[in-house]
Design an enzyme around this catalytic site. Sequence first.
Site, PDB file in Angstrom:
ATOM      1  CB  CYS A  98       4.112   4.864 -35.066  1.00  0.00           C
ATOM      2  SG  CYS A  98       2.387   5.275 -34.751  1.00  0.00           S
ATOM      3  CG  HIS A 353       1.447   0.951 -34.207  1.00  0.00           C
ATOM      4  ND1 HIS A 353       2.277   1.949 -33.729  1.00  0.00           N
ATOM      5  CD2 HIS A 353       2.267  -0.043 -34.639  1.00  0.00           C
ATOM      6  CE1 HIS A 353       3.537   1.566 -33.857  1.00  0.00           C
ATOM      7  NE2 HIS A 353       3.556   0.367 -34.403  1.00  0.00           N
TER       8      HIS A 353
END
Length: 1006
Positions: A98, A353
């Site tokens: 990510c 994340h």
Amino acid sequence: MAPRLQLEKAAWRWTQTVPPEEVTQEHIEAAYRIGLEPCQRGVCRRNCRGNPNCLVGIGEHVWLGEIDENSFHNIDDPNSERRKKNAFVGLTNLGATCYVNTFLQMWFLNLELRQALYLCPSTCSEYVTGQGIPKDRDYEPQTICEHLQYLFALLQNSNRRYIDPSGFVKALGLDTGQQQDAQEFSKLFMSLLEDTLSKQKNPDVRNIVQKQFCGEYAYVTVCNQCGRESKLISKFYELELNIQGHKQLTDCITEFLKEEKLEGDNRYFCETCQSKQNATRKIRLLSLPCTLNLQLMRFVFDRQTGHKKKLNTYIGFSELLDMEPFMEQKDGVYIYELSAVLIHRGVSAYSGHYIAHVKDPQTGEWYKFNDEDIEKMEGKKLQLGIEEDLAEPSKSQTRKPKCGKGTHCSRNAYMLVYRLQTREKSLTAEVPTFLQELVERDNCKFEEWCNEMADMRKQSVVRGKIKHEEVKELYQRLPAEAGCPYEFVSLEWLQKWLDESAPPKPIDNTACLCSHGKLHPDKISIMKRISEYVADYFYRRYGGGPRLNVKALCKDCVVERCRILRLKNQLNEDYKTVTNLLKITVKGNDGFWVGKSSLRSWRQLALEQLNEQDDDADQNNGKMNGDAQNKDESTEEKREEEEELNFNEDLVCPHVEEVASMISGKFCEKWFVGDKGKAYALVKMLICKVIVVLFFYNVHGRKPIFAEETDELYIVSQFFVEEWRKFVRRPTRCSPVSSVGNSALLCPHGGLMFTFASMTKEDSKLIALIWPSEWEAIQKLFVVDHVIKIIRMQTAETSPESTLFDSEPKLCPECREGLLCQQQRDLREYTQATIYVHKVVDNKKVMKEAAPELNVSSSEAEEEREEAKPEGEQDPDFNQTNGGAKRQKISHQNYIVYQKQGIRRSTRHRKVRGEKALLVSANQTLKELKIQIMHAFSVAPFDQNLSIDGKILNDDTATLGALGVIPESVILLKADEPIADYAAMDDVMQVCMPEEGFKGTGLLGH
């Protein structure tokens, strides 16, 4: 009583009045429950397993009534994978990539960078020669620039909702399963891209990285003595701003440029003064790039723990940033607009994340890029830098400060990207022809996939509709009407037929057959009775068998069950009679001897004999069903158990064979008719069980010590003891031992290899000490190869510490020393052993009085409880029953001798509160042990302070064998206070592993 049990009882109620020889067809149909009323939908909530006529709740509700077409398939609408109009294209997260996706989206929306990459010529030979890329071969980019431009072309004109960046990630050599430092990735990739583009001839391509991202500042040092000013000009691609102790972005920039004093040991060597002088140093901004990257240093090194941590403090920033106050020359335009906010969601530096908030330069609208998902931010959603944390926020976290219009604050933003404000119209990046051709080829593949998925959905819907009509019609005709032909079908098969997820297999009824090849009465709960019409349809379409109609009702099984049920009823009556008779005192010599265990369990033994025929029938049925091996094994085990459970065997002794003949009483003859020869054979095999049991009690129940009346003890091996213990516990399964092999305790020279002190401690697992009287009994019963005894030399006036011991044969010092060396090697070369970790609270030492077992080691890893036997229960066979109760185990424990006679304590390690057992090996490192401790105690490795016997364990790379950790060791754990900034313990796994960063990847030229 459960309904199923009620139906079972009702089906066989007739056996109370009907003898086996009078069973008729009516009774057989009652046993198979043919006449039970079928259940009605809406009344019966779930399927009745005890009623073969209940066809409710078998999965039919899915098919009755109108059904949504989408229920006929599990294929998602392919149009959901299609890019929406005026929407951006997402990027697939390949595991932990990510952080790469956020930068790719941000760089893609930098139109100048995108256009420059499009101008970079391709090295593809087919394109260079003008032939075009063959349609039967996929395009394979050769350089990082080609990967990036192809990826940008797909992001711009692809019809897919998201694309796969695996080619780009693979070209860089990144580990898709390991999350890396996003800021480091940005620096390294920009350096790689700049180096790659530097070979281009077109200056607009060659210098794009410097034009867009490169600025200049100078390190200025001023001598306090002479005023000489020294400048060192340096380029930068981002400004790294410290956020500790700050609340606003401008404060961070001010600190970055603040003046620093060079004094003391840090004084500056002045070229003019030719000596070290006090001086001041600061950074002056000389020029700024079009795109200003501001790195917020959220991930810092914690000196206390030696690892990184994240600073989760709020930093305020505005959408417009005026950099003029910070510039050395004030004559330029330095108004910047916020264009991107890169966010790390999570409270740990090792997990979380990454998400990007990026502004579209053409429309000025903000979008949230979260891997495959892209969302437009407007209205209340336009909160830049704000994302929910993955972990629950703690109570100590500060509240979000209030922000005015045009300003934002974030505790997760780690990079702010500003673009120089300009009135020029934003340019449009056109995709080159060869790239557009590749994009269209990919779009064609996507359209083909969409059409294929749509066709599969249509075919599934058509098949589903046909099945729907079929099931509706057949289900109405499924119940068997009274007086009409019927058949039995497996309930499991019917449920699979109604389940569309998997096509039905051929009908298989073999698992429901009895030994006579017909339907077993006990299997009626897993069968359903259906009409012959529907059965014909099923067998015609799906095949299988055997077919079970009215002829498959087994009269032999029903008659046998009737006989057994009547015997069980009679057994219950006899049990009541015997119970009442036992209350009457027997006078005179009339009566029989019956063992207590047999008296408690005779009814259970009788029931097992009654069920023996049923077991044989199940075994035969198992052979027919292909499961003969397992059935044979289980039946053999049952027969062996029954050999142990014969009535009155708890009284049999070879010295009193008359006891065996007492089994012939009328009551025993009724329920236990058998071969007496078998009982006598068992008696002979036991070889005086009374003496053997007494021997075992002496060896295991108490450890011999030297009493006043004896100065000698004899030795046998624990192997001999264990083998005899197995035989006594299960005489019908284990072979008796005929000899005592003491040669294993002697060295090749014939000398003894153990001292008396070691026999009572570490070598007690190998040697058993016994009394002279017990040795006499053993010599009579067994063949002894070597007699070994310990002799006490001094007794009376000397203290126990000075008592000397001798042995016959004598101790062999050389072999004894060799044995000790071998034992030490074994202790440090184990592959799997148990150690104990004791957590110390509040830095208090564990006192021997509180836990004396902490300093005692033993070979047994599992803890066994010692329970004192009540008076009158010293006989190991007192609680031994041959019925349903389990035999009382004879504990195998090692004991040590204390000075005070009569006090014996187990050398087994006993776990205390705050202590846990771990399985380890000698070659594993201390770091690996700390990870095990982390999972057991939830203490991070860097918070663990370990010690063993006062020695601190701090070398994480050393093995446990090298550190002296042996089996049964007790390690003390002192835990430091946990750090609040660290998240779940899973994150600590990353901390424990060596942090290699981008070593070995294409970012470092590999």
